[in-house]
Scaffold this active site. Structure first.
Site, PDB file in Angstrom:
ATOM      1  N   SER A 116      66.855 -90.609  21.513  1.00 29.63           N
ATOM      2  CA  SER A 116      66.880 -90.894  20.081  1.00 29.63           C
ATOM      3  C   SER A 116      68.020 -91.865  19.785  1.00 29.63           C
ATOM      4  O   SER A 116      69.017 -91.920  20.522  1.00 29.63           O
ATOM      5  CB  SER A 116      67.091 -89.577  19.353  1.00 29.63           C
ATOM      6  OG  SER A 116      67.520 -89.808  18.046  1.00 29.63           O
ATOM      7  N   SER A 117      67.898 -92.600  18.676  1.00 28.30           N
ATOM      8  CA  SER A 117      68.923 -93.595  18.332  1.00 28.30           C
ATOM      9  C   SER A 117      70.285 -92.955  18.038  1.00 28.30           C
ATOM     10  O   SER A 117      71.297 -93.663  18.017  1.00 28.30           O
ATOM     11  CB  SER A 117      68.476 -94.422  17.128  1.00 28.30           C
ATOM     12  OG  SER A 117      68.195 -93.586  16.030  1.00 28.30           O
ATOM     13  N   TYR A 145      72.997 -82.658  19.704  1.00 28.15           N
ATOM     14  CA  TYR A 145      71.706 -83.189  20.157  1.00 28.15           C
ATOM     15  C   TYR A 145      71.932 -84.495  20.917  1.00 28.15           C
ATOM     16  O   TYR A 145      71.353 -84.720  21.987  1.00 28.15           O
ATOM     17  CB  TYR A 145      70.877 -83.411  18.902  1.00 28.15           C
ATOM     18  CG  TYR A 145      69.508 -83.985  19.056  1.00 28.15           C
ATOM     19  CD1 TYR A 145      68.440 -83.201  19.487  1.00 28.15           C
ATOM     20  CD2 TYR A 145      69.246 -85.306  18.700  1.00 28.15           C
ATOM     21  CE1 TYR A 145      67.163 -83.729  19.561  1.00 28.15           C
ATOM     22  CE2 TYR A 145      67.976 -85.834  18.775  1.00 28.15           C
ATOM     23  CZ  TYR A 145      66.939 -85.044  19.211  1.00 28.15           C
ATOM     24  OH  TYR A 145      65.669 -85.574  19.274  1.00 28.15           O
ATOM     25  N   LYS A 149      70.949 -85.610  24.762  1.00 31.14           N
ATOM     26  CA  LYS A 149      70.107 -86.776  25.050  1.00 31.14           C
ATOM     27  C   LYS A 149      70.836 -87.779  25.956  1.00 31.14           C
ATOM     28  O   LYS A 149      70.228 -88.393  26.832  1.00 31.14           O
ATOM     29  CB  LYS A 149      69.680 -87.455  23.747  1.00 31.14           C
ATOM     30  CG  LYS A 149      68.718 -86.617  22.908  1.00 31.14           C
ATOM     31  CD  LYS A 149      67.380 -86.478  23.606  1.00 31.14           C
ATOM     32  CE  LYS A 149      66.347 -85.778  22.752  1.00 31.14           C
ATOM     33  NZ  LYS A 149      65.077 -85.572  23.447  1.00 31.14           N
ATOM     34  N   HIS A 188      62.662 -84.201   9.103  1.00 34.01           N
ATOM     35  CA  HIS A 188      63.359 -85.465   8.849  1.00 34.01           C
ATOM     36  C   HIS A 188      63.039 -85.919   7.425  1.00 34.01           C
ATOM     37  O   HIS A 188      62.184 -85.349   6.747  1.00 34.01           O
ATOM     38  CB  HIS A 188      62.905 -86.529   9.859  1.00 34.01           C
ATOM     39  CG  HIS A 188      63.373 -86.252  11.246  1.00 34.01           C
ATOM     40  ND1 HIS A 188      62.591 -85.617  12.181  1.00 34.01           N
ATOM     41  CD2 HIS A 188      64.554 -86.507  11.860  1.00 34.01           C
ATOM     42  CE1 HIS A 188      63.270 -85.500  13.312  1.00 34.01           C
ATOM     43  NE2 HIS A 188      64.460 -86.035  13.152  1.00 34.01           N
TER      44      HIS A 188
HETATM   45  N1  NAP Z   1      60.813 -87.115  15.265  1.00 28.85           N
HETATM   46  C1  NAP Z   1      61.636 -88.161  15.323  1.00 28.85           C
HETATM   47  O1  NAP Z   1      61.992 -88.775  14.289  1.00 28.85           O
HETATM   48  C2  NAP Z   1      62.153 -88.637  16.651  1.00 28.85           C
HETATM   49  C3  NAP Z   1      62.975 -89.768  16.652  1.00 28.85           C
HETATM   50  C4  NAP Z   1      63.478 -90.247  17.862  1.00 28.85           C
HETATM   51  C5  NAP Z   1      63.159 -89.585  19.030  1.00 28.85           C
HETATM   52  N2  NAP Z   1      62.360 -88.499  19.017  1.00 28.85           N
HETATM   53  C6  NAP Z   1      62.120 -87.817  20.305  1.00 28.85           C
HETATM   54  O2  NAP Z   1      60.755 -87.646  20.597  1.00 28.85           O
HETATM   55  C7  NAP Z   1      60.562 -86.410  21.314  1.00 28.85           C
HETATM   56  C8  NAP Z   1      59.477 -85.606  20.613  1.00 28.85           C
HETATM   57  O3  NAP Z   1      59.826 -85.386  19.263  1.00 28.85           O
HETATM   58  P1  NAP Z   1      58.753 -84.880  18.190  1.00 28.85           P
HETATM   59  O4  NAP Z   1      59.171 -85.452  16.896  1.00 28.85           O
HETATM   60  O5  NAP Z   1      57.390 -85.106  18.705  1.00 28.85           O
HETATM   61  O6  NAP Z   1      59.071 -83.335  18.144  1.00 28.85           O
HETATM   62  P2  NAP Z   1      58.096 -82.115  17.802  1.00 28.85           P
HETATM   63  O7  NAP Z   1      56.961 -82.569  16.956  1.00 28.85           O
HETATM   64  O8  NAP Z   1      58.974 -81.032  17.286  1.00 28.85           O
HETATM   65  O9  NAP Z   1      57.511 -81.699  19.205  1.00 28.85           O
HETATM   66  C9  NAP Z   1      58.335 -81.168  20.195  1.00 28.85           C
HETATM   67  C10 NAP Z   1      57.492 -80.464  21.222  1.00 28.85           C
HETATM   68  O10 NAP Z   1      58.373 -79.886  22.178  1.00 28.85           O
HETATM   69  C11 NAP Z   1      57.819 -78.697  22.629  1.00 28.85           C
HETATM   70  N3  NAP Z   1      58.870 -77.754  23.000  1.00 28.85           N
HETATM   71  C12 NAP Z   1      60.010 -77.456  22.321  1.00 28.85           C
HETATM   72  N4  NAP Z   1      60.687 -76.493  22.963  1.00 28.85           N
HETATM   73  C13 NAP Z   1      59.953 -76.172  24.073  1.00 28.85           C
HETATM   74  C14 NAP Z   1      60.120 -75.241  25.117  1.00 28.85           C
HETATM   75  N5  NAP Z   1      61.185 -74.413  25.192  1.00 28.85           N
HETATM   76  N6  NAP Z   1      59.159 -75.168  26.079  1.00 28.85           N
HETATM   77  C15 NAP Z   1      58.065 -75.983  26.016  1.00 28.85           C
HETATM   78  N7  NAP Z   1      57.860 -76.887  25.066  1.00 28.85           N
HETATM   79  C16 NAP Z   1      58.794 -76.977  24.089  1.00 28.85           C
HETATM   80  C17 NAP Z   1      57.005 -78.108  21.488  1.00 28.85           C
HETATM   81  O11 NAP Z   1      55.900 -77.446  22.059  1.00 28.85           O
HETATM   82  P3  NAP Z   1      54.943 -76.369  21.288  1.00 28.85           P
HETATM   83  O12 NAP Z   1      54.323 -77.148  20.150  1.00 28.85           O
HETATM   84  O13 NAP Z   1      53.954 -75.975  22.302  1.00 28.85           O
HETATM   85  O14 NAP Z   1      55.832 -75.265  20.815  1.00 28.85           O
HETATM   86  C18 NAP Z   1      56.625 -79.350  20.669  1.00 28.85           C
HETATM   87  O15 NAP Z   1      55.275 -79.675  20.815  1.00 28.85           O
HETATM   88  C19 NAP Z   1      61.922 -85.726  21.359  1.00 28.85           C
HETATM   89  O16 NAP Z   1      62.522 -85.952  22.607  1.00 28.85           O
HETATM   90  C20 NAP Z   1      62.717 -86.425  20.288  1.00 28.85           C
HETATM   91  O17 NAP Z   1      64.078 -86.494  20.612  1.00 28.85           O
HETATM   92  C21 NAP Z   1      61.837 -87.999  17.847  1.00 28.85           C
HETATM   93  C1  GFB Z   2      65.906 -89.186  14.481  1.00 27.96           C
HETATM   94  C2  GFB Z   2      66.791 -88.017  14.111  1.00 27.96           C
HETATM   95  O1  GFB Z   2      67.522 -88.320  12.981  1.00 27.96           O
HETATM   96  C3  GFB Z   2      68.414 -87.317  12.497  1.00 27.96           C
HETATM   97  O2  GFB Z   2      69.358 -87.980  11.735  1.00 27.96           O
HETATM   98  P1  GFB Z   2      69.071 -88.599  10.348  1.00 27.96           P
HETATM   99  O3  GFB Z   2      68.396 -89.916  10.493  1.00 27.96           O
HETATM  100  O4  GFB Z   2      70.350 -88.624   9.613  1.00 27.96           O
HETATM  101  O5  GFB Z   2      68.092 -87.469   9.745  1.00 27.96           O
HETATM  102  P2  GFB Z   2      67.161 -87.264   8.515  1.00 27.96           P
HETATM  103  O6  GFB Z   2      67.057 -85.777   8.332  1.00 27.96           O
HETATM  104  O7  GFB Z   2      65.899 -87.998   8.652  1.00 27.96           O
HETATM  105  O8  GFB Z   2      67.965 -87.833   7.237  1.00 27.96           O
HETATM  106  C4  GFB Z   2      68.128 -89.202   7.000  1.00 27.96           C
HETATM  107  C5  GFB Z   2      68.813 -89.437   5.674  1.00 27.96           C
HETATM  108  O9  GFB Z   2      67.934 -89.032   4.599  1.00 27.96           O
HETATM  109  C6  GFB Z   2      68.644 -88.243   3.671  1.00 27.96           C
HETATM  110  N1  GFB Z   2      67.708 -87.352   2.941  1.00 27.96           N
HETATM  111  C7  GFB Z   2      67.451 -87.431   1.594  1.00 27.96           C
HETATM  112  N2  GFB Z   2      66.628 -86.464   1.222  1.00 27.96           N
HETATM  113  C8  GFB Z   2      66.306 -85.749   2.351  1.00 27.96           C
HETATM  114  C9  GFB Z   2      65.469 -84.621   2.579  1.00 27.96           C
HETATM  115  O10 GFB Z   2      64.842 -84.053   1.693  1.00 27.96           O
HETATM  116  N3  GFB Z   2      65.368 -84.193   3.881  1.00 27.96           N
HETATM  117  C10 GFB Z   2      66.048 -84.806   4.909  1.00 27.96           C
HETATM  118  N4  GFB Z   2      65.894 -84.341   6.136  1.00 27.96           N
HETATM  119  N5  GFB Z   2      66.886 -85.869   4.694  1.00 27.96           N
HETATM  120  C11 GFB Z   2      66.996 -86.329   3.440  1.00 27.96           C
HETATM  121  C12 GFB Z   2      69.680 -87.514   4.536  1.00 27.96           C
HETATM  122  O11 GFB Z   2      70.747 -87.010   3.734  1.00 27.96           O
HETATM  123  C13 GFB Z   2      70.121 -88.663   5.457  1.00 27.96           C
HETATM  124  O12 GFB Z   2      71.050 -89.498   4.803  1.00 27.96           O
HETATM  125  C14 GFB Z   2      69.249 -86.668  13.547  1.00 27.96           C
HETATM  126  O13 GFB Z   2      69.907 -85.545  12.994  1.00 27.96           O
HETATM  127  C15 GFB Z   2      68.522 -86.390  14.779  1.00 27.96           C
HETATM  128  O14 GFB Z   2      69.441 -86.060  15.769  1.00 27.96           O
HETATM  129  C16 GFB Z   2      67.643 -87.515  15.227  1.00 27.96           C
HETATM  130  O15 GFB Z   2      68.382 -88.577  15.782  1.00 27.96           O
END
Ligand code: NAP
Ligand code: GFB
Length: 323
Positions: A116-117, A145, A149, A188
């Site tokens: 992740s960034s 986190y 990573k 998020h």
């Molecule tokens: N979401 C973002 O904004 C974002 C941004 C940058 C990078 N990423 C990266 O992308 C990857 C996936 O993220 P995502 O957003 O797709 O997350 P997600 O929707 O929460 O999915 C995570 C998956 O991980 C599995 N998991 C968690 N704990 C587990 C465990 N103990 N054993 C087996 N499986 C497990 C879950 O499986 P089950 O569903 O079967 O429980 C789930 O399907 C992560 O590495 C994250 O860091 C995400």
């Molecule tokens: C991609 C992920 O990004 C995460 O950082 P990060 O962008 O700040 O995570 P976010 O939860 O997406 O929040 C981004 C920005 O949106 C604002 N925000 C405003 N309203 C809301 C709301 O209702 N919900 C949420 N969630 N935010 C909100 C929050 O305060 C922050 O400045 C990291 O904590 C993880 O580690 C990961 O890297």
């Protein structure tokens, strides 16, 4: 580097997607299937708890995948990261260590690690280049986190350096899209805003958002990331670490106004200054992956529309509580 020499996979390659039900894992599965890959495997966390080292080792030894895509992680927004530092550090270390080590010992040909960034320093110059890793301190709300990573990136780099294996790390910017987490405590910002505006629009009630609205974020549709993962599946990338982003960011306030207008909410937005802002800006420089041939397709507007269509057709799914 899309020439045939660098091509090591074929449509029968056995590909294990860890976390295949999550937002990223399910997008990668869809994209691989759409391209004709026919030998994809996945296990839910109930079927295989990736924190269990022996279970992971046995699974990899039995299944003998050619490629592993690690999209399994404990994931959440700013508040979840801040409130649950221990699982965000420890579970992520356990999951990735078990997968990376089992893959290495079973001689899996390719491993794609997703980070992740937030691995980059809080006040690093913008846009963030891969070489800024470990040059300064991290953002405190998600350092737990981020440290997990960074350890994953370094484990893959070490295996690559010492054993010459094709272990590579992709660092996506903030993602969104179908199958996102819409739980208001752990999500998020983008899915949280979509749900808040959607639920308030019937009465145009005020919507409360977090922080000041001034931080800037870059948002990538998960289907664009999935194409980046396929690019890494189909090519041997020359370096160990690649940023994956759009190259454009917006303020949180601008994001709120865009989502509000797409959803059709006409009420007031109230900013809760007791909630954290997090990193002021984290725009990625993704020119290394772009120079090799990957590029994103979705504009932010189209990506939000696509996600809102998904949200509207999955009204029972979006209410699940995640943490
Ligand atoms: N979401 C973002 O904004 C974002 C941004 C940058 C990078 N990423 C990266 O992308 C990857 C996936 O993220 P995502 O957003 O797709 O997350 P997600 O929707 O929460 O999915 C995570 C998956 O991980 C599995 N998991 C968690 N704990 C587990 C465990 N103990 N054993 C087996 N499986 C497990 C879950 O499986 P089950 O569903 O079967 O429980 C789930 O399907 C992560 O590495 C994250 O860091 C995400
Ligand atoms: C991609 C992920 O990004 C995460 O950082 P990060 O962008 O700040 O995570 P976010 O939860 O997406 O929040 C981004 C920005 O949106 C604002 N925000 C405003 N309203 C809301 C709301 O209702 N919900 C949420 N969630 N935010 C909100 C929050 O305060 C922050 O400045 C990291 O904590 C993880 O580690 C990961 O890297």
């Amino acid at each position: 580097m899309t020439n045939n020499e660098s091509q090591i996979t074929n449509y029968e390659s056995r590909i294990y997607i860890a976390g295949h039900r999550g937002m990223v894992g399910s997008a990668v599965w869809r994209a691989l299937e759409a391209k004709g890959y026919s030998n994809i495997i996945g296990k839910t966390s109930k079927e295989l708890d990736l924190r269990n080292q022996q279970a992971v080792t046995d699974f990899i030894n039995n299944e003998q995948p050619d490629i592993i895509i690690d999209a399994a992680a404990r994931v959440g927004g700013i508040l979840a990261n801040n409130e649950y530092p221990y699982p965000f550090l420890m579970e992520n270390l356990q999951i990735q260590n078990n997968l990376i080590d089992a893959a290495h010992k079973a001689d899996v040909a390719k491993f794609i690690f997703l980070g992740s960034s937030c691995i980059y320093p809080k006040f690093a110059p913008q846009p963030l280049k891969e070489e800024y890793l470990l040059t300064d301190s991290l953002e405190p709300t998600n350092e737990w986190y981020a440290i997990a990573k960074i350890a994953g990136v370094k484990a893959c780099e070490a295996i690559r350096k010492q054993f010459g294996k094709d272990f590579v790390s992709l660092m996506p910017t903030n993602l969104y899209g179908p199958n996102d987490n819409f739980d208001l405590k752990s999500s998020h910002v983008l899915p949280a805003m979509m749900r808040k505006f959607h639920e308030a629009k019937a009465t145009n009630a005020p919507v409360e958002l977090w922080g000041s609205g001034t931080p800037m974020r870059e948002f990538l549709h998960v289907d664009d990331l999935a194409q980046g993962v396929i690019f890494a599946v189909e090519n041997i990338l020359p370096e160990h670490l690649y940023n994956v982003g759009t190259g454009t960011d917006v303020t949180i306030k601008e994001l709120a106004e865009t989502i509000q207008s797409i959803v059709g909410h006409k009420g007031e937005i109230v900013w809760d200054s007791t909630k954290p802002d997090g990193t002021p800006r984290k725009l990625m420089d993704s020119s290394k992956l772009r120079a090799l041939g990957w590029s994103p397709k979705f504009s932010l507007n189209d990506g939000i529309l696509d996600t809102y269509n998904w949200f509207n057709s999955h009204q029972s799914d979006y209410k699940k509580v995640v943490i």
